[in-house]
Scaffold this active site. Structure first.
Site, PDB file in Angstrom:
ATOM      1  N   ARG A  10      39.659  50.721  71.133  1.00  0.00           N
ATOM      2  CA  ARG A  10      40.768  51.367  70.416  1.00  0.00           C
ATOM      3  C   ARG A  10      41.937  50.397  70.223  1.00  0.00           C
ATOM      4  O   ARG A  10      42.595  50.397  69.173  1.00  0.00           O
ATOM      5  CB  ARG A  10      41.248  52.604  71.179  1.00  0.00           C
ATOM      6  CG  ARG A  10      40.258  53.759  71.182  1.00  0.00           C
ATOM      7  CD  ARG A  10      40.870  55.014  71.767  1.00  0.00           C
ATOM      8  NE  ARG A  10      41.965  55.491  70.931  1.00  0.00           N
ATOM      9  CZ  ARG A  10      42.897  56.358  71.353  1.00  0.00           C
ATOM     10  NH1 ARG A  10      42.863  56.815  72.593  1.00  0.00           N
ATOM     11  NH2 ARG A  10      43.846  56.760  70.550  1.00  0.00           N
ATOM     12  N   GLN A  53      52.515  61.645  69.445  1.00  0.00           N
ATOM     13  CA  GLN A  53      51.392  61.729  70.380  1.00  0.00           C
ATOM     14  C   GLN A  53      50.464  60.524  70.205  1.00  0.00           C
ATOM     15  O   GLN A  53      49.541  60.345  70.992  1.00  0.00           O
ATOM     16  CB  GLN A  53      50.596  63.013  70.114  1.00  0.00           C
ATOM     17  CG  GLN A  53      51.384  64.289  70.353  1.00  0.00           C
ATOM     18  CD  GLN A  53      50.634  65.513  69.844  1.00  0.00           C
ATOM     19  OE1 GLN A  53      50.619  65.786  68.646  1.00  0.00           O
ATOM     20  NE2 GLN A  53      50.013  66.243  70.738  1.00  0.00           N
ATOM     21  N   ASN A  54      50.717  59.719  69.192  1.00  0.00           N
ATOM     22  CA  ASN A  54      49.859  58.583  68.885  1.00  0.00           C
ATOM     23  C   ASN A  54      50.184  57.390  69.769  1.00  0.00           C
ATOM     24  O   ASN A  54      51.331  57.206  70.185  1.00  0.00           O
ATOM     25  CB  ASN A  54      49.996  58.191  67.414  1.00  0.00           C
ATOM     26  CG  ASN A  54      49.564  59.310  66.489  1.00  0.00           C
ATOM     27  OD1 ASN A  54      48.853  60.222  66.893  1.00  0.00           O
ATOM     28  ND2 ASN A  54      50.010  59.257  65.245  1.00  0.00           N
ATOM     29  N   HIS A 107      52.599  59.957  74.782  1.00  0.00           N
ATOM     30  CA  HIS A 107      51.284  59.710  75.373  1.00  0.00           C
ATOM     31  C   HIS A 107      51.032  58.237  75.671  1.00  0.00           C
ATOM     32  O   HIS A 107      49.888  57.840  75.898  1.00  0.00           O
ATOM     33  CB  HIS A 107      50.182  60.251  74.448  1.00  0.00           C
ATOM     34  CG  HIS A 107      50.143  61.737  74.401  1.00  0.00           C
ATOM     35  ND1 HIS A 107      49.443  62.451  73.445  1.00  0.00           N
ATOM     36  CD2 HIS A 107      50.720  62.676  75.198  1.00  0.00           C
ATOM     37  CE1 HIS A 107      49.600  63.759  73.661  1.00  0.00           C
ATOM     38  NE2 HIS A 107      50.368  63.910  74.705  1.00  0.00           N
ATOM     39  N   CYS A 120      49.921  49.933  86.353  1.00  0.00           N
ATOM     40  CA  CYS A 120      49.245  49.878  87.646  1.00  0.00           C
ATOM     41  C   CYS A 120      49.174  51.275  88.232  1.00  0.00           C
ATOM     42  O   CYS A 120      50.208  51.918  88.432  1.00  0.00           O
ATOM     43  CB  CYS A 120      49.978  48.949  88.611  1.00  0.00           C
ATOM     44  SG  CYS A 120      49.212  48.921  90.260  1.00  0.00           S
ATOM     45  N   CYS A 144      46.982  44.093  89.314  1.00  0.00           N
ATOM     46  CA  CYS A 144      48.374  44.288  88.878  1.00  0.00           C
ATOM     47  C   CYS A 144      49.150  43.006  89.149  1.00  0.00           C
ATOM     48  O   CYS A 144      49.053  42.445  90.242  1.00  0.00           O
ATOM     49  CB  CYS A 144      48.986  45.454  89.657  1.00  0.00           C
ATOM     50  SG  CYS A 144      50.785  45.577  89.518  1.00  0.00           S
ATOM     51  N   GLY A 154      50.540  66.165  61.082  1.00  0.00           N
ATOM     52  CA  GLY A 154      49.235  65.677  61.503  1.00  0.00           C
ATOM     53  C   GLY A 154      48.854  66.023  62.926  1.00  0.00           C
ATOM     54  O   GLY A 154      48.149  65.260  63.577  1.00  0.00           O
TER      55      GLY A 154
END
Length: 230
Positions: free
Chosen positions: A56, A88-89, A106, A114, A133, A172
């Site tokens: 993604r 939310q994207n 989000h 971490c 981390c 959307g």
């Protein structure tokens, strides 16, 4: 001056080539939510989760903002009042399109987090299972994405914007994921006018004062032009 609060979901980025989640060929048709978008899934198979977000991340990195993203940036720049974009994207196409101060409830694909100490840093193009981390060195690096069962980011700030909005728009969004699906109720209770712009009606469509249906690259620029024309 009127304050506008805008919530955007996957539908605004679909025409930039980034798949939505709930359509027939969407991301959730290809993967079980429980496997790639929950803390439990990450604990069970971190390699699968990292591979999902690596793919993604790579796709989002090459995606270009479309006319809808650019129209919202234009509205933000030209509107005499405040325009707050909550998304939310996780693709950051709003910023690529020129928007400022976007609230990413989000998280973002370009961020790493971490799971042990909470440290955040820019994600590499590819993250591996057991990645350390840089702050505490625990092998628990994960994408800085809010998964199901986790609290979205910036909620106090978002609700403060909602109760002060004169106009609330949802663009959307499916209306199926809370707390975002409840934003229209919050805005309505505070006296805001509300509008949904979507390819097809959402699960909360009946709660909006106004609705506009069609591709985001058509409906959003038309709506922005009408607002700016007064």
């Amino acid at each position: 001056m009127e304050k506008i609060v805008i919530l955007t979901g996957a539908g605004i980025s679909a025409e930039s080539g980034l798949g939505t989640f709930r359509d027939a060929g969407g991301l959730w048709a290809q993967h079980r939510i429980e496997d790639v978008a929950t803390p439990e899934g990450f604990a069970r198979d971190p390699a699968l989760v990292q591979a999902f977000y690596n793919a993604r991340r790579a796709k989002a990195a090459t995606a270009r903002p479309n006319a809808a993203h650019e129209a919202l940036a234009r509205l933000q720049a030209a509107w005499p009042g405040e325009v707050v974009i909550v998304t939310q994207n996780v693709d950051e196409l709003h910023e690529k399109g020129g928007a400022q101060g976007v609230l990413h409830m989000h998280g973002i694909l370009s961020g790493a987090l971490c799971a042990t100490c909470g440290h955040r840093w820019p994600a590499p193009a590819e993250m591996a299972a057991g990645e350390p981390c840089p702050a505490c060195h625990a092998p628990t690096a994960r994408p800085d994405i809010v998964w199901f069962g986790e609290m979205p980011y910036d909620m106090d700030e978002i609700f403060e914007h909602l109760v002060n909005a004169d106009l609330f728009a949802a663009i959307g969004t499916s209306g199926q994921v809370y707390p975002a699906a409840g934003f229209v109720q919050e805005a309505t209770a505070a006296g805001s006018r509300t509008v949904e712009l979507n390819l097809e009606p959402s699960a909360t469509v009946s709660q909006f004062d106004e609705t506009r249906f069609g591709p985001a690259t058509q409906t959003v620029p038309e709506w922005v032009a009408e607002l700016l024309a007064g």
